[in-house]
Scaffold this motif. Structure first.
Motif, short mmCIF file in Angstrom:
data_model
loop_
_atom_site.label_atom_id
_atom_site.label_comp_id
_atom_site.label_asym_id
_atom_site.label_seq_id
_atom_site.Cartn_x
_atom_site.Cartn_y
_atom_site.Cartn_z
N SER A 14 0.84 -1.20 0.00
CA SER A 14 0.00 0.00 0.00
C SER A 14 0.87 1.25 0.00
CB SER A 14 -0.91 0.03 1.23
OG SER A 14 -1.66 -1.15 1.28
N ALA A 15 1.92 1.25 0.84
CA ALA A 15 2.81 2.40 0.87
C ALA A 15 3.47 2.59 -0.50
CB ALA A 15 3.86 2.22 1.96
N GLY A 16 3.88 1.47 -1.13
CA GLY A 16 4.49 1.56 -2.46
C GLY A 16 3.52 2.13 -3.47
N ALA A 43 8.55 7.16 -7.66
CA ALA A 43 7.83 5.94 -8.04
C ALA A 43 8.82 4.79 -8.26
CB ALA A 43 7.02 6.19 -9.31
N ASP A 44 9.92 5.09 -8.97
CA ASP A 44 10.91 4.06 -9.29
C ASP A 44 11.58 3.51 -8.04
OD1 ASP A 44 10.58 4.13 -11.92
OD2 ASP A 44 12.61 4.74 -12.43
N ASN A 45 12.16 4.42 -7.26
CA ASN A 45 13.01 3.97 -6.16
C ASN A 45 12.19 3.50 -4.98
OD1 ASN A 45 14.80 5.00 -7.93
ND2 ASN A 45 15.56 6.62 -6.64
N LEU A 46 11.38 4.45 -4.41
CA LEU A 46 10.65 4.13 -3.19
C LEU A 46 9.44 3.25 -3.48
CD1 LEU A 46 10.64 7.37 -1.08
CD2 LEU A 46 11.20 5.07 -0.30
N LEU A 50 9.31 -0.43 -2.05
CA LEU A 50 8.36 -0.85 -1.02
C LEU A 50 7.53 -2.03 -1.50
CD1 LEU A 50 7.28 2.62 0.35
CD2 LEU A 50 8.24 0.74 1.68
N ILE A 51 7.17 -2.04 -2.80
CA ILE A 51 6.39 -3.17 -3.31
C ILE A 51 7.22 -4.45 -3.25
CG2 ILE A 51 5.44 -4.13 -5.46
CD1 ILE A 51 4.15 -1.44 -5.95
N VAL A 52 8.51 -4.35 -3.59
CA VAL A 52 9.39 -5.53 -3.51
C VAL A 52 9.51 -5.99 -2.06
CG1 VAL A 52 11.78 -6.27 -3.74
CG2 VAL A 52 10.67 -5.11 -5.63
N VAL A 53 9.71 -5.03 -1.14
CA VAL A 53 9.79 -5.37 0.29
C VAL A 53 8.50 -6.07 0.72
CG1 VAL A 53 9.81 -4.37 2.60
CG2 VAL A 53 11.48 -3.62 0.92
N GLY A 54 7.36 -5.56 0.19
CA GLY A 54 6.09 -6.15 0.55
C GLY A 54 5.91 -7.55 0.00
N LEU A 55 6.49 -7.81 -1.18
CA LEU A 55 6.32 -9.13 -1.80
C LEU A 55 7.29 -10.16 -1.23
CD1 LEU A 55 5.70 -8.24 -5.55
CD2 LEU A 55 4.04 -8.89 -3.81
N LEU A 56 8.39 -9.68 -0.61
CA LEU A 56 9.40 -10.62 -0.09
C LEU A 56 8.82 -11.66 0.87
CD1 LEU A 56 12.68 -8.56 0.40
CD2 LEU A 56 12.19 -10.34 -1.26
N PRO A 57 7.95 -11.25 1.82
CA PRO A 57 7.40 -12.28 2.73
C PRO A 57 6.58 -13.35 2.00
CG PRO A 57 6.95 -10.08 3.57
CD PRO A 57 7.49 -9.91 2.20
N GLN A 58 6.10 -13.03 0.77
CA GLN A 58 5.28 -13.99 0.03
C GLN A 58 6.13 -14.87 -0.90
OE1 GLN A 58 2.07 -13.94 0.75
NE2 GLN A 58 2.21 -12.06 1.97
#
Lengths: 97, 313
Positions: A14-16, A43-46, A50-58
């Protein structure tokens, strides 16, 4: 355990998405090339980070996780380079005027 | 309505909108940018249809290398565009619109009139996957079950490059394609052109290798290798080879050539043209693909580099 992971994912993605939204609004609303580039980098960096960080647990395995992180790193590298090139071109156009 | 369906509807609407915008917009440059974005979104559509192999190709060719090609064309046309004020006549416009509408209607009709369930060979393909030792059905079809089509496709690539080269002026014939690029040796472009290719080459080879069992293959991997090559050319780190070079021409014919040799060997060994002996099917296919990834990378790179412009001397 899976609930904690899901909450982490929802929060980070969501933050991403928020940063992607902010970057897009900036791209549409800002007055000139340099400020628009400034908005895009968010959009690119943050956003993507953040979306990658969010997907890591999955991610199913360490390999998948590493792939996700390297996608983010490659996009940052490409994004930073292209921004520099566009910015330089824009400045040259300005001095040529 | 599930979230996925809503996403698909939005995606389809955006693709349609972009398609219309690309056709309607006046400047060639804007139309090109629209087309690149369109290609990337169509790749997403293919992912939603579970056709990841097609999505990879669409993103690499439709969005990536095709985009570079069109951007180059747009830059060339920019000077003529300012002079060209007259629009095509009403009759031409109406004829084009009617023709486009008829084509669209025919395509829509063909899709809508398909019997349900559509006739498919997919179960047969999956059933016979053991024959090649590879589990990616797309690679099986491309390299074994319909290998003839793939081989002819590579010959078409070769014809395309001959067509591009034939646009050269007499003086430049046999010379280097495209302009000699120069960039600031300490600038960001050169930095990227030194940093990215090692990663890109590994990714390209990985895509080829993983194509046996997962989405990927010689074409997608070759497109990545070609883009790495073009990056170093655009940064001025290397030059395009002269088209008269025998070694480079050998690389251009290596893929279809090896394909043809293996095909003829199949005929000679008794089975049929392009029939692989079952025990050696996988190594043979991998061998052809290795030759092909080189051919595809060099062909795509040279297609984008364009016609020879500078003589060797």
């Amino acid at each position: 355990m899976s609930l904690v992971r899901d909450i982490m994912t929802i929060a980070a993605v969501s933050a991403g998405a928020f940063f992607f939204l902010a970057g897009t609004v900036g791209l549409l609303r800002f007055p000139d090339t340099l400020t628009r580039l400034h908005a895009l980098t968010k959009a690119d960096n943050l956003g993507l980070g953040l979306i990658v960080v969010g997907l890591l647990p999955q991610a199913g395995s360490l390999r998948d996780g590493l792939k996700l992180v390297s996608i983010w790193l490659l996009v940052m590298l490409a994004g930073a380079t292209v921004s520099q090139l566009i910015a330089r071109n824009a400045r040259q156009d300005e001095t040529a005027k | 309505m599930s979230v996925a369906t809503a996403f698909e509807i939005v995606l389809a609407a955006v693709v349609l909108g972009l398609g219309i915008w690309t056709t309607a917009v006046r400047e060639t440059y804007s139309a090109t940018v629209g087309f690149v974005a369109y290609g990337l979104l169509v790749a997403l559509v293919w992912v939603r249809l579970d056709a990841v192999d097609v999505a990879l190709t669409e993103a690499a060719i439709g969005g990536g290398l095709g985009g570079v090609l069109l951007l180059g064309a747009a830059a060339r046309l920019r000077n003529t565009e300012l002079v060209l004020t007259e629009a095509p006549g009403k009759a031409t416009q109406v004829a084009a619109a009617v023709l486009a509408a008829l084509t669209g209607a025919a395509l829509a009709g063909a899709v809508l009139l398909l019997p349900d369930p559509a006739p498919t060979l997919a179960p047969t393909v999956v059933e016979h996957a053991w024959a090649t030792g590879m589990t990616n059905p797309v690679t099986n079809v491309l390299m074994a079950f319909r290998a003839m089509d793939t081989m002819l496709e590579k010959v078409v690539l070769l014809l395309a490059i001959v067509g591009v080269w034939s646009l050269a002026t007499d003086g430049a014939w046999g010379g280097h394609p495209g302009p000699r690029h120069r960039a600031d040796p300490h600038g960001v472009l050169v930095f990227l052109a030194r940093l990215l290719p090692p990663v890109g080459i590994v990714v390209g080879i990985y895509i080829l290798w993983t194509g046996a069992n997962h989405p990927g293959g010689a074409f997608q991997g070759g497109a990545i290798l070609a883009s790495m090559w073009l990056l170093t050319i655009m940064a001025g780190l290397t030059d395009t080879p002269p088209v008269s070079s025998r070694r480079w021409r050998l690389v251009l014919v290596a893929g279809p050539g090896l394909f043809l040799v293996v095909g003829l060997a199949g005929l000679w060994l008794g089975a049929a043209f392009l029939a692989y002996p079952p025990a050696q099917a996988k190594p043979l296919i991998l061998g052809i693909e290795v030759a092909m990834i080189l051919t595809i990378a060099v062909t795509l790179g040279l297609l984008i580099a364009g016609a020879p412009e500078r003589s060797v001397k």
